[in-house]
Design a protein around this motif. Structure first.
Motif, PDB file in Angstrom:
ATOM      1  N   ILE A 188       0.837  -1.203   0.000  1.00  0.00           N
ATOM      2  CA  ILE A 188       0.000   0.000   0.000  1.00  0.00           C
ATOM      3  C   ILE A 188       0.870   1.250   0.000  1.00  0.00           C
ATOM      4  O   ILE A 188       0.602   2.217  -0.732  1.00  0.00           O
ATOM      5  N   MET A 189       1.927   1.245   0.813  1.00  0.00           N
ATOM      6  CA  MET A 189       2.816   2.406   0.872  1.00  0.00           C
ATOM      7  C   MET A 189       3.520   2.630  -0.462  1.00  0.00           C
ATOM      8  O   MET A 189       3.673   3.772  -0.918  1.00  0.00           O
ATOM      9  N   ALA A 230       2.367   1.836  -3.389  1.00  0.00           N
ATOM     10  CA  ALA A 230       1.361   2.362  -4.325  1.00  0.00           C
ATOM     11  C   ALA A 230       1.095   3.837  -4.066  1.00  0.00           C
ATOM     12  O   ALA A 230       0.931   4.621  -5.015  1.00  0.00           O
ATOM     13  N   ILE A 231       1.081   4.249  -2.818  1.00  0.00           N
ATOM     14  CA  ILE A 231       0.867   5.662  -2.512  1.00  0.00           C
ATOM     15  C   ILE A 231       2.063   6.497  -2.953  1.00  0.00           C
ATOM     16  O   ILE A 231       1.908   7.582  -3.539  1.00  0.00           O
ATOM     17  N   ILE A 232       3.277   6.001  -2.701  1.00  0.00           N
ATOM     18  CA  ILE A 232       4.484   6.739  -3.102  1.00  0.00           C
ATOM     19  C   ILE A 232       4.567   6.846  -4.620  1.00  0.00           C
ATOM     20  O   ILE A 232       5.040   7.860  -5.161  1.00  0.00           O
ATOM     21  N   ALA A 233       4.098   5.813  -5.335  1.00  0.00           N
ATOM     22  CA  ALA A 233       4.154   5.847  -6.804  1.00  0.00           C
ATOM     23  C   ALA A 233       3.277   6.944  -7.382  1.00  0.00           C
ATOM     24  O   ALA A 233       3.483   7.353  -8.536  1.00  0.00           O
ATOM     25  N   LEU A 234       2.311   7.453  -6.631  1.00  0.00           N
ATOM     26  CA  LEU A 234       1.462   8.537  -7.122  1.00  0.00           C
ATOM     27  C   LEU A 234       2.181   9.880  -7.131  1.00  0.00           C
ATOM     28  O   LEU A 234       1.716  10.819  -7.783  1.00  0.00           O
ATOM     29  N   ALA A 235       3.297   9.971  -6.405  1.00  0.00           N
ATOM     30  CA  ALA A 235       4.033  11.231  -6.351  1.00  0.00           C
ATOM     31  C   ALA A 235       4.725  11.501  -7.683  1.00  0.00           C
ATOM     32  O   ALA A 235       5.156  10.572  -8.376  1.00  0.00           O
ATOM     33  N   PRO A 236       4.828  12.764  -8.093  1.00  0.00           N
ATOM     34  CA  PRO A 236       5.556  13.085  -9.331  1.00  0.00           C
ATOM     35  C   PRO A 236       7.020  12.652  -9.230  1.00  0.00           C
ATOM     36  O   PRO A 236       7.575  12.474  -8.139  1.00  0.00           O
ATOM     37  N   ASN A 237       7.660  12.499 -10.387  1.00  0.00           N
ATOM     38  CA  ASN A 237       9.040  12.017 -10.418  1.00  0.00           C
ATOM     39  C   ASN A 237       9.990  12.932  -9.651  1.00  0.00           C
ATOM     40  O   ASN A 237      10.907  12.474  -8.974  1.00  0.00           O
ATOM     41  N   ARG A 238       9.743  14.247  -9.711  1.00  0.00           N
ATOM     42  CA  ARG A 238      10.638  15.194  -9.063  1.00  0.00           C
ATOM     43  C   ARG A 238      10.519  15.128  -7.540  1.00  0.00           C
ATOM     44  O   ARG A 238      11.423  15.565  -6.823  1.00  0.00           O
ATOM     45  N   HIS A 239       9.393  14.569  -7.025  1.00  0.00           N
ATOM     46  CA  HIS A 239       9.194  14.468  -5.585  1.00  0.00           C
ATOM     47  C   HIS A 239       9.180  13.020  -5.096  1.00  0.00           C
ATOM     48  O   HIS A 239       8.845  12.770  -3.944  1.00  0.00           O
TER      49      HIS A 239
END
Length: 374
Positions: A189-190, A192-201
């Motif tokens: 789950i974590m 998957a949530i982190i993957a939603l962040a833009p590449n720069r962040h």
């Protein structure tokens, strides 16, 4: 002719219409947002406590699951093994404690009126003694206020006990279910949530999730261990006297110790009142006061547990801790007072992490024509 500096009637009318539309839109958005927030709070009101207890259970059981998983078993099998061991331990504890706790609880319900009348008698005597030196005390009817507070407490206990039993039964089903999925799929789950962040962040989000998880794990394990040790010290210290309900008073002191600052004071009140009514102002009474204040709080908690388990984890200024307790209590009562400090710690970690990345990895600014400034 020079144009007039004053707006025309048409301009005033247009300004009035625009201003009215803006105010109406703002009020509509605010009302809609308030309604959505209220609906969200109503929908999640019964889920907050199970989610918090499930997260606590997850952080407590995670090390044991990893130990069993290293033996070559799968993640799911390791979780079931841990749940089986915990269920056996809880069943054996319940079989051993149930007769004692049932007898103690029945005796306590019988003794509450006696403790109430004894407290009122003591307050009446103390008020009569202080009246000679402090005349303004006549306007404060301490015995009547104490009686009203005691009656309210007794009625709350009698009304809430069946509800608490039903709620406990639901928690015994919901908390293990949530804990199982958190233990099995928490990392997925974590990610998957982190993957939603833009590449720069992405890197910042990854480090932020790791820091928050580690902070919460250390904080929860430290607080639970601290509460257990404080409750055990209080129960052992009270067992050397003739006070009744020493194990129950130790459990109460340990649970209330989870609330920073005011929790230990709340945990002392029942024991001191019972000692005052049953034992009087003798040697045992002052030993009980010493156990609560000096041994449990000052020596064990203040000098040993807090520096070793808590201070390096929370790392918050006392002012922020007090504000977190007050705001948490305003929102969610006692539960909010307990979770206010870790929430404030998470906010601090988030702010510091974002500030660190903004300073360390400053991205090139974009000029007005779309070209980067190098």
């Amino acid at each position: 002719m020079t144009p007039s500096k004053f707006p025309t009637r048409a301009g005033l009318l247009l300004f009035y219409l625009v201003l009215t539309a803006a105010i109406a839109t703002g009020l509509a958005l605010f009302s809609s947002a308030s309604t959505i927030i209220a609906l969200f709070r109503d929908a999640t009101a019964g889920l907050l406590l199970p989610l918090i207890l499930s997260l606590i259970a997850t952080f407590l059981l995670e090390p044991l699951v990893k130990v069993i998983e290293r033996g070559g078993r799968s993640r799911t099998t390791s979780i079931f093994v841990v749940f089986f061991l915990v269920a056996i331990a809880m069943a054996l504890s319940a079989l051993w404690l149930a007769p004692h706790w049932q007898q103690m609880w029945g005796s306590l319900k019988t003794d509450i009126p006696r403790y109430t009348s004894g407290l009122i008698t003591f307050l009446r005597s103390a008020q009569n003694d202080l009246r000679q030196h402090l005349p303004f005390i006549d306007s404060y009817d301490l015995p009547a206020r104490a009686r009203a507070l005691a009656e309210q407490l007794v009625s709350q206990i009698l009304v809430q006990t069946p509800r608490s039993a039903l709620r406990l039964a639901s928690l015994l089903f919901i908390v293990p279910l949530f804990s199982f999925f958190f233990l099995r799929d928490g990392q997925r789950i974590m990610r998957a949530i982190i993957a939603l962040a833009p590449n720069r962040h992405f890197e910042m989000a990854h480090d932020l999730s790791y820091g928050i998880s580690r902070q919460l794990a250390h904080f929860i394990r430290g607080r639970i261990l601290e509460a257990f040790i404080v409750g055990l010290v209080v129960a052992i210290g009270l067992s050397f006297t003739d006070i009744r309900y020493a194990p129950l008073l130790g459990v109460f002191a340990g649970v209330t110790n989870l609330i920073p600052y005011i929790g230990p004071l709340i945990g002392m009140i029942p024991g001191i009142l019972i000692a005052l009514v049953d034992l009087g102002l003798g040697g045992e009474f002052w030993w009980i006061v010493t156990v609560y204040f000096l041994i449990a709080q000052v020596i064990v908690d203040g000098f040993i547990l807090i520096p070793v388990l808590i201070s390096r984890v929370s790392n918050l200024h006392p002012l922020w801790v007090i504000l977190a307790i007050i705001m948490g209590g305003k929102l969610y009562g006692v539960l909010g007072m307990i979770i206010g400090v870790p929430v404030a710690s998470i906010i601090k970690i988030t702010i510091l992490e974002i500030r660190h990345y903004r300073r360390t990895f400053t991205l090139p600014e974009v000029a007005g024509d779309g070209e980067r400034i190098l």
